[in-house]
Design a protein around this motif. Structure first.
Motif, PDB file in Angstrom:
ATOM      1  N   ARG A 144       0.843  -1.212   0.000  1.00 21.73           N
ATOM      2  CA  ARG A 144       0.000   0.000   0.000  1.00 21.73           C
ATOM      3  C   ARG A 144       0.873   1.255   0.000  1.00 21.73           C
ATOM      4  O   ARG A 144       0.603   2.198  -0.745  1.00 21.73           O
ATOM      5  CB  ARG A 144      -0.927   0.005   1.212  1.00 21.73           C
ATOM      6  N   ILE A 174       0.984   4.084  -2.878  1.00 20.45           N
ATOM      7  CA  ILE A 174       0.648   5.479  -2.587  1.00 20.45           C
ATOM      8  C   ILE A 174       1.801   6.397  -2.981  1.00 20.45           C
ATOM      9  O   ILE A 174       1.586   7.473  -3.552  1.00 20.45           O
ATOM     10  CB  ILE A 174       0.244   5.654  -1.111  1.00 20.45           C
ATOM     11  N   ARG A 223       1.631   9.284  -5.762  1.00 19.93           N
ATOM     12  CA  ARG A 223       2.039  10.670  -5.487  1.00 19.93           C
ATOM     13  C   ARG A 223       3.012  11.161  -6.555  1.00 19.93           C
ATOM     14  O   ARG A 223       2.890  12.273  -7.071  1.00 19.93           O
ATOM     15  CB  ARG A 223       2.679  10.789  -4.099  1.00 19.93           C
ATOM     16  N   LEU A 247      -4.488   8.178  -1.508  1.00 26.89           N
ATOM     17  CA  LEU A 247      -3.463   9.171  -1.818  1.00 26.89           C
ATOM     18  C   LEU A 247      -3.820  10.518  -1.201  1.00 26.89           C
ATOM     19  O   LEU A 247      -2.986  11.168  -0.570  1.00 26.89           O
ATOM     20  CB  LEU A 247      -3.296   9.317  -3.338  1.00 26.89           C
ATOM     21  N   HIS A 280      -3.286  10.400   2.516  1.00 32.84           N
ATOM     22  CA  HIS A 280      -1.845  10.440   2.792  1.00 32.84           C
ATOM     23  C   HIS A 280      -1.314  11.872   2.660  1.00 32.84           C
ATOM     24  O   HIS A 280      -0.595  12.366   3.538  1.00 32.84           O
ATOM     25  CB  HIS A 280      -1.112   9.497   1.833  1.00 32.84           C
TER      26      HIS A 280
END
Length: 194
Positions: free
Chosen positions: A14, A18, A22, A63, A66
């Motif tokens: 994960r 992510i 990004r 995303l 995060h």
């Protein structure tokens, strides 16, 4: 010759996805954040990412969460430093503007335009939590921390989306929106200390 892939834990998979999402967001824009593109970037399969996220929308929400958590933590720390040392809030302004310029603004706008507005919930929740945390120590002044945050976030978002062309069209320096946002915060902080 076959490539041996390192087996990653679910959490490592994960996190890798992510981070790849990004990077794609920054390099190519929000439309590039697809399961297929992210899978290719980390050497995994589309099915593997489906297993971890369920859909491209869920990957994009992860995303956004995060980014929101990371950005608000940095901005919160800078705001506390500025408050403790009675410093110019320019660091907070720069961090906010940079966060939106490095993809958060485009991603948020893209989510709204594609009808995926609920994906913005992690951003809004992270900002709300940060404001609540900062408002505990906020002295009364001309603007509340909620008003300061609204002004700063909307200015940073607008600058990320249209700041360069607008400044050029008006014959202003590219950094003018940041300067104006910092001036508003400084005026508010002077009001607190008066």
């Amino acid at each position: 010759m076959s490539i041996i892939r390192k087996r990653l834990s679910p959490e490592e998979s994960r996190e890798a996805a992510i981070e790849a999402a990004r990077a794609l967001l920054v390099e190519e824009g929000p439309q590039a954040v697809t399961l297929k593109a992210v899978a290719a970037r980390i050497g995994r399969t589309h099915a593997n990412l489906l297993h971890h996220f369920g859909s491209a929308g869920d990957l994009q929400r992860a995303l956004i969460k995060h980014l929101a958590d990371k950005i608000t933590a940095q901005i919160g720390a800078a705001a506390k430093r500025a408050r403790e040392t009675d410093q110019n809030p320019r660091e907070v302004v720069d961090m906010t503007f940079d966060a939106f310029a490095r993809g958060a603004g485009a991603m948020a706008s893209w989510m709204i335009l594609t009808g995926n507005q609920d994906a913005l919930d992690p951003i809004l929740e992270a900002i709300h939590n940060l404001v609540e945390e900062l408002s505990e120590d906020h002295a009364p002044g001309r603007m509340t921390i909620h008003e300061e945050t609204l002004q700063l976030v909307l200015t940073a978002l607008g600058d990320a989306l249209l700041g360069g062309p607008m400044a050029k069209a008006l014959g202003l320096p590219r950094e003018k929106a940041r300067e104006l946002a910092a001036n508003v915060l400084m005026a508010s902080h002077k009001g607190e200390n008066a």
